[in-house]
Design an enzyme around this catalytic site. Structure first.
Site, PDB file in Angstrom:
ATOM      1  N   ALA A  17       0.814  -1.226   0.000  1.00  0.00           N
ATOM      2  CA  ALA A  17       0.000   0.000   0.000  1.00  0.00           C
ATOM      3  C   ALA A  17       0.842   1.269   0.000  1.00  0.00           C
ATOM      4  O   ALA A  17       0.335   2.354  -0.280  1.00  0.00           O
ATOM      5  CB  ALA A  17      -0.919   0.004   1.214  1.00  0.00           C
ATOM      6  N   GLY A  18       2.125   1.117   0.320  1.00  0.00           N
ATOM      7  CA  GLY A  18       2.968   2.304   0.486  1.00  0.00           C
ATOM      8  C   GLY A  18       3.198   3.035  -0.833  1.00  0.00           C
ATOM      9  O   GLY A  18       3.066   2.466  -1.916  1.00  0.00           O
ATOM     10  N   ARG A  22      10.703   7.125  -1.804  1.00  0.00           N
ATOM     11  CA  ARG A  22      12.133   7.194  -2.129  1.00  0.00           C
ATOM     12  C   ARG A  22      12.426   6.777  -3.570  1.00  0.00           C
ATOM     13  O   ARG A  22      13.513   7.018  -4.088  1.00  0.00           O
ATOM     14  CB  ARG A  22      12.920   6.312  -1.133  1.00  0.00           C
ATOM     15  CG  ARG A  22      12.972   6.893   0.262  1.00  0.00           C
ATOM     16  CD  ARG A  22      13.383   5.862   1.314  1.00  0.00           C
ATOM     17  NE  ARG A  22      12.259   4.996   1.726  1.00  0.00           N
ATOM     18  CZ  ARG A  22      12.346   4.033   2.639  1.00  0.00           C
ATOM     19  NH1 ARG A  22      13.500   3.779   3.231  1.00  0.00           N
ATOM     20  NH2 ARG A  22      11.289   3.310   2.954  1.00  0.00           N
ATOM     21  N   ASN A 386      15.746 -15.843 -53.095  1.00  0.00           N
ATOM     22  CA  ASN A 386      16.847 -14.960 -52.738  1.00  0.00           C
ATOM     23  C   ASN A 386      16.489 -13.541 -53.141  1.00  0.00           C
ATOM     24  O   ASN A 386      16.254 -13.273 -54.321  1.00  0.00           O
ATOM     25  CB  ASN A 386      18.135 -15.384 -53.437  1.00  0.00           C
ATOM     26  CG  ASN A 386      19.329 -14.634 -52.855  1.00  0.00           C
ATOM     27  OD1 ASN A 386      19.876 -15.017 -51.833  1.00  0.00           O
ATOM     28  ND2 ASN A 386      19.693 -13.537 -53.494  1.00  0.00           N
ATOM     29  N   ALA A 389      20.523  -7.661 -52.879  1.00  0.00           N
ATOM     30  CA  ALA A 389      20.863  -6.613 -51.917  1.00  0.00           C
ATOM     31  C   ALA A 389      19.991  -5.390 -52.170  1.00  0.00           C
ATOM     32  O   ALA A 389      19.705  -5.040 -53.299  1.00  0.00           O
ATOM     33  CB  ALA A 389      22.334  -6.240 -52.064  1.00  0.00           C
TER      34      ALA A 389
HETATM   35  C1  UD1 Z   1      10.174  -1.953   6.758  1.00  0.00           C
HETATM   36  C2  UD1 Z   1      10.289  -2.290   8.238  1.00  0.00           C
HETATM   37  C3  UD1 Z   1      11.762  -2.389   8.587  1.00  0.00           C
HETATM   38  C4  UD1 Z   1      12.420  -3.453   7.733  1.00  0.00           C
HETATM   39  C5  UD1 Z   1      12.185  -3.177   6.247  1.00  0.00           C
HETATM   40  C6  UD1 Z   1      12.650  -4.381   5.423  1.00  0.00           C
HETATM   41  C7  UD1 Z   1       8.360  -1.284   9.365  1.00  0.00           C
HETATM   42  C8  UD1 Z   1       7.883  -0.178  10.219  1.00  0.00           C
HETATM   43  N1  UD1 Z   1       9.653  -1.252   9.032  1.00  0.00           N
HETATM   44  O1  UD1 Z   1      10.792  -0.675   6.561  1.00  0.00           O
HETATM   45  O2  UD1 Z   1      11.897  -2.746   9.955  1.00  0.00           O
HETATM   46  O3  UD1 Z   1      13.812  -3.490   7.990  1.00  0.00           O
HETATM   47  O4  UD1 Z   1      10.795  -2.975   5.986  1.00  0.00           O
HETATM   48  O5  UD1 Z   1      12.605  -4.150   4.043  1.00  0.00           O
HETATM   49  O6  UD1 Z   1       7.596  -2.166   9.071  1.00  0.00           O
HETATM   50  N2  UD1 Z   1       3.306  -0.518   3.319  1.00  0.00           N
HETATM   51  C9  UD1 Z   1       1.929  -0.628   3.405  1.00  0.00           C
HETATM   52  N3  UD1 Z   1       1.235   0.309   4.094  1.00  0.00           N
HETATM   53  C10 UD1 Z   1       1.850   1.344   4.721  1.00  0.00           C
HETATM   54  C11 UD1 Z   1       3.262   1.439   4.643  1.00  0.00           C
HETATM   55  C12 UD1 Z   1       3.959   0.492   3.949  1.00  0.00           C
HETATM   56  O7  UD1 Z   1       1.332  -1.543   2.836  1.00  0.00           O
HETATM   57  O8  UD1 Z   1       1.154   2.154   5.331  1.00  0.00           O
HETATM   58  C13 UD1 Z   1       4.046  -1.498   2.539  1.00  0.00           C
HETATM   59  C14 UD1 Z   1       4.931  -0.894   1.468  1.00  0.00           C
HETATM   60  O9  UD1 Z   1       4.218  -0.793   0.236  1.00  0.00           O
HETATM   61  C15 UD1 Z   1       6.084  -1.883   1.390  1.00  0.00           C
HETATM   62  C16 UD1 Z   1       6.143  -2.472   2.778  1.00  0.00           C
HETATM   63  O10 UD1 Z   1       4.908  -2.178   3.406  1.00  0.00           O
HETATM   64  O11 UD1 Z   1       5.832  -2.899   0.444  1.00  0.00           O
HETATM   65  C17 UD1 Z   1       7.278  -1.902   3.609  1.00  0.00           C
HETATM   66  O12 UD1 Z   1       7.123  -0.486   3.663  1.00  0.00           O
HETATM   67  P1  UD1 Z   1       8.381   0.477   3.559  1.00  0.00           P
HETATM   68  O13 UD1 Z   1       7.884   1.867   3.667  1.00  0.00           O
HETATM   69  O14 UD1 Z   1       9.229   0.111   2.421  1.00  0.00           O
HETATM   70  O15 UD1 Z   1       9.102   0.108   4.926  1.00  0.00           O
HETATM   71  P2  UD1 Z   1      10.675   0.160   5.188  1.00  0.00           P
HETATM   72  O16 UD1 Z   1      11.072   1.537   5.495  1.00  0.00           O
HETATM   73  O17 UD1 Z   1      11.383  -0.547   4.114  1.00  0.00           O
HETATM   74 MG    MG Z   2      10.889  -1.150   2.273  1.00  0.00          MG
END
Ligand code: UD1
Ligand code: MG
Length: 490
Positions: A17-18, A22, A386, A389
């Protein structure tokens, strides 16, 4: 590892969902591709290897795009919408609300950790069940832990909690054991803890990682499994990590095909999608991309400097310095160097598409050759033809595309233009430079250029003083002297 029966006590939640801030991308992070597939699809494939009773994918950012990609390959998946509360903990909480009766084990995977294999997950699950733990997490000891959550352990060596990079004190940040973002939880304990997780942290998010500390505070068993292969747990948060994960996956794919009997001369410059297939005794030379559903039969030699997208390559075909998409190359065919083979090209057995040749939507029959400097589009070529060319099929008249048909055993002169729609009958021949606008009957010779006429002395009359005129004058006087000498001897 194969699982035939469904594991009724297993649910998999994939977090997707994120926003992936970055990545700095218009495309949601989990839809960025490595090895030819979106990140989330790699995770789905691995999850399905465990035959779980439920697979839930949590979406929010660009939810329609992500849901479509997921359901396109895994229609049985339940798509869960995360609400406005941010964080990985909230994502898992809303997923669990979809399966309120479920009391088994919940495997949580991140949509951005694409390199795990089903074997390592099966082992994690097995050790979790054996230890009767409330949670088991996958950790890795890495050289550079930047960006990951750190695993904190007590004096007895047991995990006490996870601290995120942004919330870590200096001594905590120095820890090199990281949270891979892969865990198994017992569902009832997970539900209980998630309802207690707050958002008082640097990001104001509901962290899944806080569950670990809460479980331990309740004196429940938390086990950690340290992976020996750090590359499996690589998380993709930015484009640097995207390329690292892509390279690691490619190295794994290349090695797989090498062990299956393919010679791959330079793994570092050979890129093979996970969806491509190579038979034993295929040879791949440097700087070659074998993409999507390309299938290569035994004995074929591909490269150097070649890209194949969705192609079918027959036995012993040789393809050098070529770019081909959606094309079929029969056995013993030869392509390139420097060929551009576009969709719908079918080259039959022992046929040739040679140097500086472009083809599109064309059939080139058995043993037929288009050896040099040609464009062949919307054309059907019979057997043992053939093309001289510089053959050009003029397939487009500004309004529509038309076909050129060339019968068996036709041989054409150099530098011909075939103005489609046009047909050359079996065994026909054409003269050099012909512009073929009308059908040629079987066995006929078609010539379309006017007879040659030489205008003697033109250069000296019209270009006096030039190098060409001087050369012509020298040649003429030498010829005269020659003729005179012959006369006096004769
Ligand atoms: C997360 C972990 C971290 C771990 C790392 C490994 C947490 C708080 N931190 O950090 O400890 O070392 O993964 O890769 O869990 N997502 C959602 N909903 C949200 C936020 C994120 O579904 O509200 C999903 C993102 O799409 C992603 C995953 O969760 O696929 C991880 O989110 P991301 O923001 O990448 O967390 P990291 O900072 O990598
Ligand atoms: Mg991550």
């Amino acid at each position: 590892m194969t699982h035939n029966t469904r594991d009724e006590a297993l649910a998999v939640v994939i977090l997707a969902a994120g926003e992936g801030t970055r990545m700095k991308s218009a495309l949601p992070k989990v839809l960025h591709r490595i090895g030819g597939l979106p990140l989330v699809e790699h995770v789905l494939d691995t999850a399905r290897g465990l035959a779980p009773a439920h697979v839930l994918v949590v979406v929010r950012h660009e939810r329609d795009q992500v849901a479509e990609a997921v359901l396109g390959v895994a229609p049985e998946v339940v798509i869960v919408d995360q609400d406005e509360v941010p964080g990985t903990g909230r994502a898992v909480e809303v997923a669990l609300a979809e399966i309120p009766e479920f009391a088994g084990d919940v495997l949580v995977l991140s949509g951005d950790v694409p390199l795990l294999d089903a074997g390592i997950l099966a082992e994690l699950l097995r050790s979790h069940r054996e230890a009767v733990a409330a949670a088991t997490l996958l950790t890795a000891v890495v050289d550079d832990p930047t960006g990951y959550g750190r695993i904190l352990r007590g004096a007895n060596g047991r995990v006490t909690r996870i601290v995120e990079q942004r919330d870590a004190l200096a001594d905590e940040a120095a820890v090199r054991e990281i949270n891979a973002g892969v865990y198994v939880f017992r569902a009832p304990e997970l539900r209980g803890c998630l309802s207690r997780v707050g958002v008082s942290n640097a990001q104001g998010e509901k962290y899944l990682t806080d569950v670990i500390g809460l479980l331990r505070a309740d004196a429940l068993e938390v086990a950690a499994s340290v992976t020996p292969d750090v590359s499996l747990t690589l998380g993709v948060n930015d484009r640097v990590q995207l390329s690292e994960a892509g390279r690691a996956l490619n190295a794994r794919t290349v090695r797989h095909w090498q062990l299956q009997g393919a010679t791959i001369q330079d793994p570092d410059t050979t890129w093979i999608d996970v969806t491509a297939t190579l038979a034993p005794d295929v040879t791949v030379l440097p700087n070659t991309h074998i993409l999507r559903s390309t299938v290569i039969a035994t004995g074929a030699v591909i490269g150097p400097d070649t890209t194949l997208v969705d192609c079918e390559v027959g036995e012993r075909a040789v393809i050098r310095r070529a770019d081909a998409t959606l094309a079929v190359f029969g056995p013993d065919t030869s392509v390139g160097p420097f060929a551009y083979v576009r969709p719908g090209t079918q080259l039959f057995a022992a046929g040739k598409i040679g140097t500086f040749v472009e083809t599109k939507n064309s059939i080139i029959g058995e043993g037929s050759k288009v050896p040099h400097l040609s464009y062949v589009g919307d054309t059907t070529i019979g057997r043992h033809v053939n093309l001289g060319a510089g053959a050009i099929t003029a397939n487009y008249d500004d309004l529509a595309k038309h076909r050129t048909e060339i019968g068996d055993e036709v041989h054409t002169g150099s530098h011909n233009v075939f103005v489609a729609p046009v047909r050359l009958g079996e065994g026909a021949k054409t003269g050099a430079g012909a512009v073929i606008r009308k059908d040629v009957p079987a066995g006929a010779l078609a010539v379309s250029v006017a007879p040659q006429r030489n205008v003697e002395g033109w250069v000296e009359d019209h270009r006096p003083g030039t190098g060409a005129a001087q050369a012509a004058a020298r040649a003429r006087s030498a010829q005269k002297a020659d003729d005179g000498a012959q006369e006096s001897h004769g």
